[in-house]
Design a protein around this motif. Structure first.
Motif, PDB file in Angstrom:
ATOM      1  N   GLY A 174      25.444  29.477  36.705  1.00  0.00           N
ATOM      2  CA  GLY A 174      25.167  30.493  37.719  1.00  0.00           C
ATOM      3  C   GLY A 174      26.364  31.384  37.980  1.00  0.00           C
ATOM      4  O   GLY A 174      26.249  32.613  38.037  1.00  0.00           O
ATOM      5  N   GLU A 175      27.531  30.774  38.110  1.00  0.00           N
ATOM      6  CA  GLU A 175      28.761  31.536  38.342  1.00  0.00           C
ATOM      7  C   GLU A 175      29.107  32.381  37.123  1.00  0.00           C
ATOM      8  O   GLU A 175      29.526  33.538  37.251  1.00  0.00           O
ATOM      9  CB  GLU A 175      29.919  30.587  38.643  1.00  0.00           C
ATOM     10  N   ALA A 176      28.936  31.801  35.932  1.00  0.00           N
ATOM     11  CA  ALA A 176      29.247  32.520  34.698  1.00  0.00           C
ATOM     12  C   ALA A 176      28.326  33.728  34.526  1.00  0.00           C
ATOM     13  O   ALA A 176      28.782  34.822  34.181  1.00  0.00           O
ATOM     14  CB  ALA A 176      29.124  31.585  33.500  1.00  0.00           C
ATOM     15  N   GLU A 177      27.047  33.545  34.799  1.00  0.00           N
ATOM     16  CA  GLU A 177      26.091  34.651  34.652  1.00  0.00           C
ATOM     17  C   GLU A 177      26.452  35.812  35.566  1.00  0.00           C
ATOM     18  O   GLU A 177      26.446  36.973  35.155  1.00  0.00           O
ATOM     19  CB  GLU A 177      24.670  34.172  34.950  1.00  0.00           C
ATOM     20  N   LYS A 178      26.782  35.492  36.811  1.00  0.00           N
ATOM     21  CA  LYS A 178      27.155  36.540  37.770  1.00  0.00           C
ATOM     22  C   LYS A 178      28.365  37.336  37.267  1.00  0.00           C
ATOM     23  O   LYS A 178      28.383  38.561  37.329  1.00  0.00           O
ATOM     24  CB  LYS A 178      27.454  35.899  39.117  1.00  0.00           C
ATOM     25  N   LEU A 179      29.367  36.633  36.738  1.00  0.00           N
ATOM     26  CA  LEU A 179      30.565  37.313  36.244  1.00  0.00           C
ATOM     27  C   LEU A 179      30.286  38.134  34.991  1.00  0.00           C
ATOM     28  O   LEU A 179      30.797  39.245  34.848  1.00  0.00           O
ATOM     29  CB  LEU A 179      31.677  36.299  35.983  1.00  0.00           C
ATOM     30  N   TYR A 180      29.480  37.604  34.061  1.00  0.00           N
ATOM     31  CA  TYR A 180      29.129  38.372  32.866  1.00  0.00           C
ATOM     32  C   TYR A 180      28.397  39.659  33.243  1.00  0.00           C
ATOM     33  O   TYR A 180      28.647  40.721  32.672  1.00  0.00           O
ATOM     34  CB  TYR A 180      28.249  37.561  31.912  1.00  0.00           C
ATOM     35  N   ARG A 181      27.483  39.566  34.199  1.00  0.00           N
ATOM     36  CA  ARG A 181      26.737  40.760  34.620  1.00  0.00           C
ATOM     37  C   ARG A 181      27.667  41.792  35.264  1.00  0.00           C
ATOM     38  O   ARG A 181      27.569  42.983  34.991  1.00  0.00           O
ATOM     39  CB  ARG A 181      25.612  40.381  35.588  1.00  0.00           C
ATOM     40  N   GLU A 182      28.571  41.306  36.098  1.00  0.00           N
ATOM     41  CA  GLU A 182      29.518  42.218  36.751  1.00  0.00           C
ATOM     42  C   GLU A 182      30.460  42.842  35.729  1.00  0.00           C
ATOM     43  O   GLU A 182      30.750  44.037  35.780  1.00  0.00           O
ATOM     44  CB  GLU A 182      30.305  41.456  37.818  1.00  0.00           C
ATOM     45  N   CYS A 183      30.915  42.056  34.779  1.00  0.00           N
ATOM     46  CA  CYS A 183      31.789  42.555  33.720  1.00  0.00           C
ATOM     47  C   CYS A 183      31.085  43.649  32.915  1.00  0.00           C
ATOM     48  O   CYS A 183      31.651  44.712  32.652  1.00  0.00           O
ATOM     49  CB  CYS A 183      32.194  41.394  32.809  1.00  0.00           C
ATOM     50  N   SER A 184      29.858  43.391  32.552  1.00  0.00           N
ATOM     51  CA  SER A 184      29.077  44.357  31.787  1.00  0.00           C
ATOM     52  C   SER A 184      28.881  45.654  32.577  1.00  0.00           C
ATOM     53  O   SER A 184      29.043  46.751  32.043  1.00  0.00           O
ATOM     54  CB  SER A 184      27.729  43.745  31.417  1.00  0.00           C
ATOM     55  N   ARG A 185      28.562  45.514  33.864  1.00  0.00           N
ATOM     56  CA  ARG A 185      28.360  46.692  34.717  1.00  0.00           C
ATOM     57  C   ARG A 185      29.635  47.519  34.813  1.00  0.00           C
ATOM     58  O   ARG A 185      29.608  48.758  34.695  1.00  0.00           O
ATOM     59  CB  ARG A 185      27.913  46.242  36.107  1.00  0.00           C
ATOM     60  N   ILE A 186      30.778  46.875  35.004  1.00  0.00           N
ATOM     61  CA  ILE A 186      32.052  47.590  35.119  1.00  0.00           C
ATOM     62  C   ILE A 186      32.385  48.314  33.821  1.00  0.00           C
ATOM     63  O   ILE A 186      32.755  49.492  33.834  1.00  0.00           O
ATOM     64  CB  ILE A 186      33.192  46.626  35.510  1.00  0.00           C
ATOM     65  N   CYS A 187      32.254  47.617  32.697  1.00  0.00           N
ATOM     66  CA  CYS A 187      32.574  48.228  31.407  1.00  0.00           C
ATOM     67  C   CYS A 187      31.681  49.428  31.111  1.00  0.00           C
ATOM     68  O   CYS A 187      32.154  50.456  30.634  1.00  0.00           O
ATOM     69  CB  CYS A 187      32.457  47.198  30.290  1.00  0.00           C
ATOM     70  N   GLU A 188      30.391  49.279  31.407  1.00  0.00           N
ATOM     71  CA  GLU A 188      29.472  50.389  31.170  1.00  0.00           C
ATOM     72  C   GLU A 188      29.793  51.570  32.088  1.00  0.00           C
ATOM     73  O   GLU A 188      29.713  52.717  31.668  1.00  0.00           O
ATOM     74  CB  GLU A 188      28.032  49.937  31.360  1.00  0.00           C
TER      75      GLU A 188
END
Length: 150
Positions: free
Chosen positions: A79-93
């Motif tokens: 759950g924690e990993a998914e949240k961070l991956y999504r945030e990372c992807s959003r920031i990079c995009e």
């Protein structure tokens, strides 16, 4: 126990060097040492907190998020990993655009897809894998990272 920042002899290690700590049991099995791994997660979480406070949402922060998410995924804290991956992807995009050839932008998306697949969310994972492949193909069908995704 081996302290963070030291090797098995108790000597300091270079800060750019990763040290893997294992424990060999009497039956010969090899186990990962948990104390130092948890300490490393704490260090990454503190680093992320400081990066957010000092630089906000930038690529350096996203890079730290990706590393922390990868480590959390390895500890089955999905759950924690998914949240961070999504945030990372959003920031990079947001910073570089969806189709930027930067590996972090596409690897966050790909890592999120692998995380979802590991949790049995295959339809969502397939969609993200296809999205990542489509974006990589736009960069060139003969690029090594595109071919690796096939």
């Amino acid at each position: 126990p081996i302290k963070l920042g030291e090797d098995w002899r108790g000597e300091p290690t270079h800060p750019n060097r990763n040290v893997w700590v294992i424990r060999v049991e009497t039956d010969g099995s090899v186990q990962h040492a948990t104390t130092d791994a948890d300490s490393f997660l704490d260090v990454l979480q503190l680093r992320l907190q400081k990066l957010r406070a000092s630089t906000g949402e930038d690529v350096l922060t996203a890079n730290c998020m990706s590393e922390l998410a990868r480590r959390l995924q390895g500890r089955a804290r999905y759950g924690e990993a998914e949240k961070l991956y999504r945030e990372c992807s959003r920031i990079c995009e947001a910073k570089k655009g969806k189709d930027h050839p930067d590996t972090l932008t596409l690897s966050c998306l790909n890592n999120l897809a692998q995380l979802l697949a590991a949790q049995g969310q295959l339809a969502r994972a397939e969609y993200l894998h296809r999205e990542a492949l489509k974006r990589k193909a736009k960069l060139g069908a003969d690029r090594p990272d595109t071919l690796q995704s096939l």
